[in-house]
Design an enzyme around this catalytic site. Sequence first.
Site, short mmCIF file in Angstrom:
data_model
loop_
_atom_site.label_atom_id
_atom_site.label_comp_id
_atom_site.label_asym_id
_atom_site.label_seq_id
_atom_site.Cartn_x
_atom_site.Cartn_y
_atom_site.Cartn_z
N LYS A 1 26.37 42.08 36.94
CA LYS A 1 27.09 42.30 35.67
C LYS A 1 26.82 41.14 34.71
O LYS A 1 26.75 41.33 33.50
CB LYS A 1 28.59 42.47 35.93
CG LYS A 1 28.94 43.71 36.75
CD LYS A 1 30.43 43.83 36.97
CE LYS A 1 30.76 44.97 37.91
NZ LYS A 1 30.46 44.64 39.31
N CYS B 1 34.89 36.69 37.82
CA CYS B 1 34.62 36.70 39.27
C CYS B 1 33.20 37.23 39.39
O CYS B 1 32.98 38.41 39.65
CB CYS B 1 35.61 37.61 39.99
SG CYS B 1 37.34 37.25 39.60
N ALA B 2 32.22 36.36 39.18
CA ALA B 2 30.88 36.80 38.76
C ALA B 2 29.90 37.18 39.86
O ALA B 2 29.08 38.07 39.66
CB ALA B 2 30.26 35.71 37.88
N CYS C 1 35.95 48.12 42.34
CA CYS C 1 35.23 49.17 43.08
C CYS C 1 36.20 49.74 44.11
O CYS C 1 35.87 49.92 45.28
CB CYS C 1 33.95 48.64 43.71
SG CYS C 1 34.18 47.16 44.69
N ASP D 1 32.95 31.74 40.21
CA ASP D 1 33.14 32.37 41.51
C ASP D 1 33.50 31.27 42.51
O ASP D 1 33.06 30.13 42.35
CB ASP D 1 31.89 33.12 41.98
CG ASP D 1 32.26 34.26 42.93
OD1 ASP D 1 32.46 35.39 42.46
OD2 ASP D 1 32.38 33.99 44.14
#
Length: 399
Positions: free
Chosen positions: A174, A168-169, A291, A192
């Site tokens: 990242k 899930c870029a 997150c 994505d």
Amino acid sequence: SPASLQVLVYDLLFGKGLKCGGRWKALARRHRARLEAELARLKVQQKVSRNEELLAPAQAASPGASQVPRYVRVNTLKTCVDDVIDFFKRQGYSYLGKAASVEELRALSGKKFLLDLHLPELLVFPPQTDFHDNLLYTSGHVILQDKASCLPAFLLGPAAGSHVIDACAAPGNKTSHLAAILKNKGQIFAFDVDTKRLATMNTMLTRAGVTGFQLAQQDFLTVDPGDPKYSKVTHILLDPSCSGSGMVNRVPREEAAPSAERLQALAGFQRKVLSHALSFPALRRLVYSTCSLHREENEDVVRAVLQERGSAFRLVNAFPSWPCRGLAAFPGAESCLRASPADTLTHGFFVAVLEQHGEGAAAPSSLPAAAEENPQHGEGTKAGAAPKKKRRRKKQRVK
């Protein structure tokens, strides 16, 4: 409800776009121009130039948020730590060396900066230092990325030449970190669902000098693990959609608090996507991160998937020197990492490292060894071992 409408408007103006559908989305889109005009007027009234500066009161209200330093990751595809330090010194910053404690990071002020104590290519500046117009940022020599967000790629630590999936870029920080760890050798498959975010990501990766990546606008759950194209994928970074409750610059914290139903829906998706990732045939190591502060999206997801696939994969005791560990939701959960503004001076974050049982499984997996100056784990060089070798490569010096 008024609260959900506020969240919708926030996502439209500040967030990653609208994820909902139906009449709410159409309504928000129809009034987008007016909303953006109001936002511009508000910025003029408040005498600020960037959206983030409007969020300052909310940041001050959330515990520790205003103390989170500005983290700057050196992009080793284009330069090296020493050259970036020299560049900042020429711009009038004082370099204080490598930090010995989180307290040293907390004490930073003025035009002073440190090398981070945990991550080898991360520089730390006082909170709210703005580098958006800095030459190093605009040229892709440095990436502005929170320290906690640097942990997933660092802990995945694929050897140069590896095939890696970033599931899930977008927005791609990242992914660019993975490419730097791989030294642009190997292959990154990045997925994505959001077209706009992928376009932005493509621009960002190109600016950062990333090659050997394939971007696909595709829901990772629809990617076939049996496709020969992915037969050599040994590493997966999975940072799925989550509540975002760890992001310290979310406007009013209460509005960002997800309902129990929303948390359950997110956790259900996260379990599904983690289980799917573990079904890639050549997979040796996976990092799952969010997150989020909520146990439902973190330890509970890892526990559920390990119960389902525990015979094939195990939890790695990653980064033993990291101070914050997983909540005691199940035996071994302390192998996971947590991060927070109060304890680690970062956004709120959660990271779990899973490794395939079997070959090499007897070796201790306390990556990243680089931080401990130990021999490297598993299949070759890891993230932190790179700096010494990177010095030998010809660098693009920043004038």
